[in-house]
Design a protein around this motif. Structure first.
Motif, PDB file in Angstrom:
ATOM      1  N   GLY A 287       0.811  -1.209   0.000  1.00 36.48           N
ATOM      2  CA  GLY A 287       0.000   0.000   0.000  1.00 36.48           C
ATOM      3  C   GLY A 287       0.837   1.248   0.000  1.00 36.48           C
ATOM      4  O   GLY A 287       1.815   1.365  -0.750  1.00 36.48           O
ATOM      5  N   LYS A 288       0.535   2.183   0.878  1.00 34.11           N
ATOM      6  CA  LYS A 288       1.235   3.477   0.882  1.00 34.11           C
ATOM      7  C   LYS A 288       2.653   3.366   1.448  1.00 34.11           C
ATOM      8  O   LYS A 288       3.426   4.309   1.396  1.00 34.11           O
ATOM      9  N   ASP A 289       3.008   2.195   1.974  1.00 39.34           N
ATOM     10  CA  ASP A 289       4.363   2.015   2.515  1.00 39.34           C
ATOM     11  C   ASP A 289       5.340   1.445   1.491  1.00 39.34           C
ATOM     12  O   ASP A 289       6.465   1.079   1.833  1.00 39.34           O
ATOM     13  N   ARG A 290       4.934   1.348   0.250  1.00 42.77           N
ATOM     14  CA  ARG A 290       5.847   0.784  -0.762  1.00 42.77           C
ATOM     15  C   ARG A 290       6.889   1.831  -1.164  1.00 42.77           C
ATOM     16  O   ARG A 290       6.542   2.944  -1.569  1.00 42.77           O
ATOM     17  N   CYS A 291       8.146   1.455  -1.045  1.00 42.29           N
ATOM     18  CA  CYS A 291       9.225   2.368  -1.465  1.00 42.29           C
ATOM     19  C   CYS A 291       9.370   2.276  -2.979  1.00 42.29           C
ATOM     20  O   CYS A 291       9.446   1.182  -3.540  1.00 42.29           O
ATOM     21  N   ALA A 292       9.430   3.431  -3.622  1.00 44.20           N
ATOM     22  CA  ALA A 292       9.565   3.463  -5.083  1.00 44.20           C
ATOM     23  C   ALA A 292      11.035   3.396  -5.514  1.00 44.20           C
ATOM     24  O   ALA A 292      11.338   3.442  -6.703  1.00 44.20           O
ATOM     25  N   ILE A 293      11.942   3.312  -4.540  1.00 43.94           N
ATOM     26  CA  ILE A 293      13.394   3.209  -4.790  1.00 43.94           C
ATOM     27  C   ILE A 293      13.861   4.332  -5.731  1.00 43.94           C
ATOM     28  O   ILE A 293      14.594   4.111  -6.698  1.00 43.94           O
ATOM     29  N   CYS A 294      13.404   5.545  -5.417  1.00 41.15           N
ATOM     30  CA  CYS A 294      13.715   6.691  -6.285  1.00 41.15           C
ATOM     31  C   CYS A 294      14.989   7.436  -5.854  1.00 41.15           C
ATOM     32  O   CYS A 294      15.475   8.293  -6.562  1.00 41.15           O
ATOM     33  N   TYR A 295      15.499   7.143  -4.663  1.00 39.53           N
ATOM     34  CA  TYR A 295      16.731   7.748  -4.137  1.00 39.53           C
ATOM     35  C   TYR A 295      16.596   9.231  -3.807  1.00 39.53           C
ATOM     36  O   TYR A 295      17.598   9.892  -3.524  1.00 39.53           O
ATOM     37  N   LYS A 296      15.379   9.775  -3.831  1.00 42.26           N
ATOM     38  CA  LYS A 296      15.250  11.210  -3.545  1.00 42.26           C
ATOM     39  C   LYS A 296      15.513  11.543  -2.080  1.00 42.26           C
ATOM     40  O   LYS A 296      15.756  12.686  -1.738  1.00 42.26           O
TER      41      LYS A 296
END
Ligand code: SF4
Ligand code: SF4
Length: 384
Positions: A287-296
């Motif tokens: 859900g909303k806890d999924r990390c998009a691994i965007c490194y921002k």
């Protein structure tokens, strides 16, 4: 087998490479009487690669006795049947690199290395030093001028900024990097390599990409009826990578990879849907806890490797990939710039990362939970 041009090198390379890091044995700890069996296994494994149409062997000076064993196989099977890549550490001096190249040639019993990778350009500092007057690149170029090396590439465990900077120097014809379905951070480096017509070898897709040669039941279920390994290999081939290294330790270990050759190594509609279902499962579960691994959220002032920790969390929570999570998490703080960053217990809850996260994740809590889940005995890298 299928073949692709290795960038501008003029080499037609099989889309699978034999990664020769696991046929090795520790000579000082192995009884001399047992050497011949181990050497026979190395030769049989390389022979199986050849039978499958694999024409590229990837080794390194640092992979224990791998080069010597490759040399034994070359004498039995024929040097001319293979493209050979070996590596010299990028952080060596000019003299040390020249000696490393000489030793590689001696160990393999050959007079020319097809591709010499400067090994481990993982940071801007290593890149800069390798390009310096006393650096490894000058020795590689001189070896090339003498006909000892045909092409020069580099290997890297870094993210896209360092890899792109390396390619932009214009000295390199090939890269060996980390890029997998389970970690797409280096997409921009892949695109850049394609734009520059640089050969692309993918390292450790099966192991560091998620121990995909022994998928968990829940991952198998999400990908059914397809093999997660074959799906993710095909995904890589569709991204334009030239070749994927298979680190087989015996002749039987190639088999799990072979379904990726079906349908011209491209995903069928059904297989694309299975990969979509992989992503959907993560979204559904996290859900909303999924990390998009965007490194921002990076850099963290305490050096915590937030995206890697949360990437492992994504995989563990969704697909029970605990063995993989433990293997990778406990390598943090023990692998220098090959797998940089600190574990989550170094977090001081300074509050810097959270406002930077587009997904609004409660980072300190999530990484702390992951630390509790995955902390185990420290691991260390097998090879340099
Ligand atoms: S809150 Fe923790 S993880 Fe985030 S930046 Fe600060 S120290 Fe790093
Ligand atoms: S910014 Fe947020 S979503 Fe992106 S890597 Fe960091 S924690 Fe994950």
């Amino acid at each position: 087998m299928l073949y692709r041009p290795y960038g501008k090198t003029g080499i037609e390379m099989s889309i699978f490479t034999f990664g020769a890091m696991r046929i090795t044995f520790n000579e000082s700890k192995t009884l001399r009487a047992d050497w011949s069996d181990k050497e026979a296994n190395a030769v049989a494994t390389i022979k199986r690669a050849l039978e499958l149409g694999i024409n590229h062997i990837d080794t390194a000076r640092g992979y224990d006795n791998s080069e010597r064993l490759v040399g034994v196989a070359m004498r039995e099977l024929g040097r001319e049947k293979f493209i050979l890549t070996t590596k010299a550490m990028a952080d060596l001096s000019y003299d040390e690199t020249s000696k490393s190249i000489e030793e590689s040639l001696r160990q393999m019993g050959i007079d020319r290395i097809d591709i010499l990778d400067l090994h481990g350009i993982n940071t801007f500092d290593t890149l800069k030093n390798s390009l310096g007057k006393n650096g490894s690149l000058r020795a590689a170029i001189e070896a090339q001028k003498k006909g000892l090396v045909s092409h020069i590439g580099f290997s890297s465990h870094a993210g896209p900024d360092v890899i792109i900077a390396g390619m932009e120097t214009g000295y390199f014809s090939a890269i060996s990097i980390l890029y997998w379905w389970t970690n797409q951070r280096n997409s921009a480096a892949i695109q850049k390599a394609r734009d520059m017509d640089i050969g692309i070898l993918i390292l450790s897709a099966a192991e560091k990409g998620g121990l995909l040669f022994k998928p968990t039941d829940s991952l198998l279920k999400a990908c059914a009826p397809f093999s997660p390994l074959a799906l993710t290999h095909k995904w890589l081939f569709e991204r334009g990578v030239t070749t994927i290294a298979i680190g087989a330790s015996n002749p039987g270990e190639f088999d799990a990879h072979l379904p990726a050759l079906q349908n011209n190594a491209t995903l069928t509609t059904e297989e694309s849907l299975a990969l979509e279902s992989w992503t959907n499962k993560e979204i559904e579960k996290l859900g909303k806890d999924r990390c998009a691994i965007c490194y921002k959220c990076m850099p963290c002032p305490e050096g915590v490797n937030i995206p890697e920790i949360l990437r492992l969390r994504n995989l563990c929570q969704t697909f029970d990939m605990i063995e993989f999570g433990i293997m990778r998490y406990n390598l943090l703080e023990h692998a220098d710039d090959w797998f940089p960053g600190n574990k989550a217990d170094k977090c001081t809850r300074c509050g810097k990362c959270e406002p930077l996260c587009p997904s609004g994740l409660g980072i300190p809590d999530l990484i702390s939970q992951t630390h509790s889940l995955l902390l185990s005995q420290p691991k260390s890298r097998l090879w340099k």
